[in-house]
Design a protein around this motif. Structure first.
Motif, PDB file in Angstrom:
ATOM      1  N   GLY A 162       0.795  -1.220   0.000  1.00  0.00           N
ATOM      2  CA  GLY A 162       0.000   0.000   0.000  1.00  0.00           C
ATOM      3  C   GLY A 162       0.828   1.270   0.000  1.00  0.00           C
ATOM      4  O   GLY A 162       0.304   2.359  -0.249  1.00  0.00           O
ATOM      5  N   LEU A 163       2.115   1.159   0.268  1.00  0.00           N
ATOM      6  CA  LEU A 163       3.001   2.328   0.330  1.00  0.00           C
ATOM      7  C   LEU A 163       3.870   2.431  -0.919  1.00  0.00           C
ATOM      8  O   LEU A 163       5.021   2.870  -0.855  1.00  0.00           O
ATOM      9  CB  LEU A 163       3.882   2.242   1.582  1.00  0.00           C
ATOM     10  CG  LEU A 163       3.151   2.473   2.910  1.00  0.00           C
ATOM     11  CD1 LEU A 163       4.013   2.041   4.088  1.00  0.00           C
ATOM     12  CD2 LEU A 163       2.748   3.941   3.054  1.00  0.00           C
ATOM     13  N   HIS A 164       3.338   2.056  -2.043  1.00  0.00           N
ATOM     14  CA  HIS A 164       4.077   2.045  -3.318  1.00  0.00           C
ATOM     15  C   HIS A 164       4.848   3.351  -3.529  1.00  0.00           C
ATOM     16  O   HIS A 164       4.286   4.448  -3.464  1.00  0.00           O
ATOM     17  CB  HIS A 164       3.094   1.834  -4.477  1.00  0.00           C
ATOM     18  CG  HIS A 164       3.752   1.884  -5.823  1.00  0.00           C
ATOM     19  ND1 HIS A 164       4.455   0.827  -6.348  1.00  0.00           N
ATOM     20  CD2 HIS A 164       3.840   2.880  -6.737  1.00  0.00           C
ATOM     21  CE1 HIS A 164       4.929   1.166  -7.537  1.00  0.00           C
ATOM     22  NE2 HIS A 164       4.572   2.408  -7.786  1.00  0.00           N
ATOM     23  N   GLY A 165       6.146   3.242  -3.728  1.00  0.00           N
ATOM     24  CA  GLY A 165       6.983   4.398  -4.016  1.00  0.00           C
ATOM     25  C   GLY A 165       7.441   5.182  -2.802  1.00  0.00           C
ATOM     26  O   GLY A 165       8.232   6.122  -2.946  1.00  0.00           O
ATOM     27  N   ALA A 166       6.979   4.812  -1.612  1.00  0.00           N
ATOM     28  CA  ALA A 166       7.315   5.572  -0.406  1.00  0.00           C
ATOM     29  C   ALA A 166       8.586   5.038   0.247  1.00  0.00           C
ATOM     30  O   ALA A 166       9.067   3.948  -0.073  1.00  0.00           O
ATOM     31  CB  ALA A 166       6.157   5.506   0.585  1.00  0.00           C
ATOM     32  N   ARG A 167       9.098   5.805   1.168  1.00  0.00           N
ATOM     33  CA  ARG A 167      10.202   5.351   2.021  1.00  0.00           C
ATOM     34  C   ARG A 167       9.595   4.590   3.194  1.00  0.00           C
ATOM     35  O   ARG A 167       8.691   5.099   3.872  1.00  0.00           O
ATOM     36  CB  ARG A 167      11.018   6.540   2.500  1.00  0.00           C
ATOM     37  CG  ARG A 167      11.605   7.360   1.368  1.00  0.00           C
ATOM     38  CD  ARG A 167      12.239   8.628   1.886  1.00  0.00           C
ATOM     39  NE  ARG A 167      13.401   8.354   2.738  1.00  0.00           N
ATOM     40  CZ  ARG A 167      13.995   9.271   3.505  1.00  0.00           C
ATOM     41  NH1 ARG A 167      13.531  10.507   3.538  1.00  0.00           N
ATOM     42  NH2 ARG A 167      15.054   8.946   4.229  1.00  0.00           N
ATOM     43  N   VAL A 168      10.097   3.384   3.452  1.00  0.00           N
ATOM     44  CA  VAL A 168       9.418   2.474   4.377  1.00  0.00           C
ATOM     45  C   VAL A 168      10.420   1.800   5.316  1.00  0.00           C
ATOM     46  O   VAL A 168      11.507   1.389   4.899  1.00  0.00           O
ATOM     47  CB  VAL A 168       8.635   1.394   3.609  1.00  0.00           C
ATOM     48  CG1 VAL A 168       7.990   0.389   4.564  1.00  0.00           C
ATOM     49  CG2 VAL A 168       7.573   2.037   2.727  1.00  0.00           C
ATOM     50  N   VAL A 169      10.019   1.694   6.591  1.00  0.00           N
ATOM     51  CA  VAL A 169      10.690   0.837   7.573  1.00  0.00           C
ATOM     52  C   VAL A 169       9.716  -0.284   7.917  1.00  0.00           C
ATOM     53  O   VAL A 169       8.550  -0.018   8.240  1.00  0.00           O
ATOM     54  CB  VAL A 169      11.073   1.615   8.847  1.00  0.00           C
ATOM     55  CG1 VAL A 169      11.485   0.661   9.962  1.00  0.00           C
ATOM     56  CG2 VAL A 169      12.196   2.594   8.553  1.00  0.00           C
ATOM     57  N   VAL A 170      10.177  -1.527   7.819  1.00  0.00           N
ATOM     58  CA  VAL A 170       9.312  -2.678   8.084  1.00  0.00           C
ATOM     59  C   VAL A 170       9.526  -3.151   9.522  1.00  0.00           C
ATOM     60  O   VAL A 170      10.647  -3.482   9.924  1.00  0.00           O
ATOM     61  CB  VAL A 170       9.601  -3.826   7.105  1.00  0.00           C
ATOM     62  CG1 VAL A 170       8.735  -5.049   7.459  1.00  0.00           C
ATOM     63  CG2 VAL A 170       9.338  -3.383   5.669  1.00  0.00           C
ATOM     64  N   GLU A 171       8.454  -3.153  10.298  1.00  0.00           N
ATOM     65  CA  GLU A 171       8.491  -3.606  11.687  1.00  0.00           C
ATOM     66  C   GLU A 171       8.311  -5.123  11.723  1.00  0.00           C
ATOM     67  O   GLU A 171       7.433  -5.676  11.058  1.00  0.00           O
ATOM     68  CB  GLU A 171       7.367  -2.938  12.478  1.00  0.00           C
ATOM     69  CG  GLU A 171       7.440  -3.161  13.965  1.00  0.00           C
ATOM     70  CD  GLU A 171       8.171  -2.047  14.702  1.00  0.00           C
ATOM     71  OE1 GLU A 171       8.608  -2.303  15.834  1.00  0.00           O
ATOM     72  OE2 GLU A 171       8.304  -0.938  14.155  1.00  0.00           O
ATOM     73  N   VAL A 172       9.149  -5.794  12.514  1.00  0.00           N
ATOM     74  CA  VAL A 172       9.011  -7.236  12.685  1.00  0.00           C
ATOM     75  C   VAL A 172       8.317  -7.512  14.020  1.00  0.00           C
ATOM     76  O   VAL A 172       8.377  -6.708  14.949  1.00  0.00           O
ATOM     77  CB  VAL A 172      10.378  -7.953  12.621  1.00  0.00           C
ATOM     78  CG1 VAL A 172      11.046  -7.707  11.271  1.00  0.00           C
ATOM     79  CG2 VAL A 172      11.294  -7.525  13.760  1.00  0.00           C
ATOM     80  N   MET A 173       7.664  -8.660  14.100  1.00  0.00           N
ATOM     81  CA  MET A 173       6.917  -9.015  15.306  1.00  0.00           C
ATOM     82  C   MET A 173       7.879  -9.455  16.410  1.00  0.00           C
ATOM     83  O   MET A 173       8.575 -10.451  16.273  1.00  0.00           O
ATOM     84  CB  MET A 173       5.929 -10.142  15.006  1.00  0.00           C
ATOM     85  CG  MET A 173       5.115 -10.587  16.204  1.00  0.00           C
ATOM     86  SD  MET A 173       3.922  -9.337  16.758  1.00  0.00           S
ATOM     87  CE  MET A 173       2.670  -9.506  15.477  1.00  0.00           C
ATOM     88  N   SER A 174       7.903  -8.696  17.499  1.00  0.00           N
ATOM     89  CA  SER A 174       8.761  -9.049  18.635  1.00  0.00           C
ATOM     90  C   SER A 174       7.939  -9.775  19.692  1.00  0.00           C
ATOM     91  O   SER A 174       6.735 -10.022  19.508  1.00  0.00           O
ATOM     92  CB  SER A 174       9.370  -7.783  19.242  1.00  0.00           C
ATOM     93  OG  SER A 174       8.390  -7.084  20.005  1.00  0.00           O
ATOM     94  N   SER A 175       8.551 -10.080  20.815  1.00  0.00           N
ATOM     95  CA  SER A 175       7.833 -10.726  21.915  1.00  0.00           C
ATOM     96  C   SER A 175       6.806  -9.798  22.547  1.00  0.00           C
ATOM     97  O   SER A 175       6.006 -10.234  23.379  1.00  0.00           O
ATOM     98  CB  SER A 175       8.821 -11.218  22.972  1.00  0.00           C
ATOM     99  OG  SER A 175       9.714 -10.190  23.356  1.00  0.00           O
ATOM    100  N   MET A 176       6.788  -8.518  22.152  1.00  0.00           N
ATOM    101  CA  MET A 176       5.694  -7.619  22.541  1.00  0.00           C
ATOM    102  C   MET A 176       4.363  -8.112  21.998  1.00  0.00           C
ATOM    103  O   MET A 176       3.310  -7.882  22.582  1.00  0.00           O
ATOM    104  CB  MET A 176       5.959  -6.211  21.991  1.00  0.00           C
ATOM    105  CG  MET A 176       6.988  -5.411  22.745  1.00  0.00           C
ATOM    106  SD  MET A 176       6.245  -4.405  24.037  1.00  0.00           S
ATOM    107  CE  MET A 176       5.343  -3.202  23.089  1.00  0.00           C
ATOM    108  N   LYS A 177       4.414  -8.740  20.806  1.00  0.00           N
ATOM    109  CA  LYS A 177       3.207  -9.233  20.124  1.00  0.00           C
ATOM    110  C   LYS A 177       2.190  -8.120  19.903  1.00  0.00           C
ATOM    111  O   LYS A 177       0.976  -8.309  20.057  1.00  0.00           O
ATOM    112  CB  LYS A 177       2.581 -10.406  20.889  1.00  0.00           C
ATOM    113  CG  LYS A 177       3.459 -11.657  20.885  1.00  0.00           C
ATOM    114  CD  LYS A 177       2.789 -12.821  21.582  1.00  0.00           C
ATOM    115  CE  LYS A 177       3.562 -14.119  21.374  1.00  0.00           C
ATOM    116  NZ  LYS A 177       4.960 -14.093  21.853  1.00  0.00           N
TER     117      LYS A 177
END
Length: 343
Positions: A104-119
């Motif tokens: 959905g963020l086509h062409g944007a600058r993006v940081v991808v969050e990974v699932m931590s033990s915070m859940k």
């Protein structure tokens, strides 16, 4: 007639510099109420620190900060296709916590969050195959992991990050930059040593702005003082005074966050017993105020009003005078002072 946040400016800034020294490539966080200082003030402090990136909570905060800070703005709340569009410059970096969010963020600058033990949110290990194709349509600025504050199961925060680094590497995803939260400087150094080719950037808010508790202090001004004797009726609900003393009207009410309390996690029997005791006292209209007078935290005479609070000062204490200031023990992230004063 103000609830004032006093700042020992030299001490406060010295603490900021020490945090920045401990965490190279720091990403300061400015979200919510600006940790009690406000967004304008923190924008000034961030300029003094000389950082190139600032993290904010929402797109609305990014829109408000874009004219205050000239560097990159990292929005921490993950993108959702259903969100209201907010016009933002290209230097705003969005977070994504799903493969669909990345698309959905086509062409944007993006940081991808990974699932931590915070859940709380983030891509999972099973998403990584699909993610590799999705990031081709964005400018990937890195990955991020938001770790819990407490690790009651005895697990190692660094090992959790390493586990994700290994998964990302196995999925042939770029490991150029990893944004991390709630790691110590020692833990961060361990990661840098193990992954010298990866740029680790710590996102820090509370520790940066509020880590030196003695650098700041809230005070409310005494606006009126009325003597009472035991049994006198007062206030909106015409309660009876519990003893002889004074009713002190002090700056600071619900509009400032006075009387508001975030839920707390209770650990151990002692803290649970104190919680039960506070709840029991509240049922008989006994609520401890945040105001300190003559060395003791004093009781609310009645629930705080919108802009002032009425505090009961017993006769054995020093008599308060109009114009005095009472120290207030308040949570920065829920308090809106009338003014911030450097000293």
């Amino acid at each position: 007639m103000a609830l004032t946040l006093y700042v020992d400016t030299d001490r406060w800034r010295a603490h900021q510099r020490s945090v920045a020294a401990d965490f190279p490539e720091l990403v300061p966080v400015c979200k919510g109420n600006g940790y009690g200082f406000g967004h304008d003030r923190l924008a000034e402090e961030i300029k003094l620190l000389g950082t190139d990136t600032l993290a904010v909570g929402t797109t609305y905060e990014a829109a408000a900060m874009k004219d205050r800070f000239a560097g990159d703005l990292l929005v921490l709340t993950p993108y959702r296709r259903t969100e209201e569009p907010v016009p933002l410059p290209y230097r705003v970096v969005r977070s994504a916590s799903s493969v669909d969010g990345v698309y959905g963020l086509h062409g944007a600058r993006v940081v991808v969050e990974v699932m931590s033990s915070m859940k709380r949110h983030g891509v999972t290990g099973s998403d990584l195959g699909k993610l590799r194709a999705a990031i081709e349509d964005v400018q990937l600025e890195g990955f991020a992991i938001h770790l819990p504050l407490d690790r009651t199961d005895g697990t190692d925060a660094v090992e959790e990050v390493i586990g994700w680094m290994d998964r990302l590497r196995a999925a042939r995803l770029p490991l150029d930059t990893m944004f991390v939260s709630h790691l110590s400087s020692v833990e961060l150094a361990r990661l840098r040593q193990q992954f010298p080719q990866t740029r680790f950037r710590a996102r820090i808010g509370t520790r940066l702005w509020l880590g030196d508790h003695d650098a700041t202090e809230y005070r409310g001004e005494v606006l009126d003082v009325t003597p009472v004797v035991r049994g006198d009726r007062f206030g909106y609900r015409q309660q009876k005074a519990s003893g002889d003393g004074w009713l002190a009207v002090v700056s600071g009410g619900t509009s400032h966050g006075v009387g508001l309390e975030a839920p707390k996690a209770l650990h151990g029997m002692t803290s649970r017993a104190k919680g039960v005791a506070r709840a029991g006292l509240a049922t008989v209209n006994r609520n401890l105020s945040p105001y300190v007078w003559d060395g003791k935290q004093r009781w609310f005479a009645e629930p705080p009003h919108m802009q002032v609070s009425i505090v009961f000062i017993p006769a054995e204490a020093q008599e308060p005078k109009v114009g005095d200031e009472m120290k207030a023990i308040l949570r920065h992230t829920t308090t809106q002072p009338d003014r911030v004063v450097d000293r």
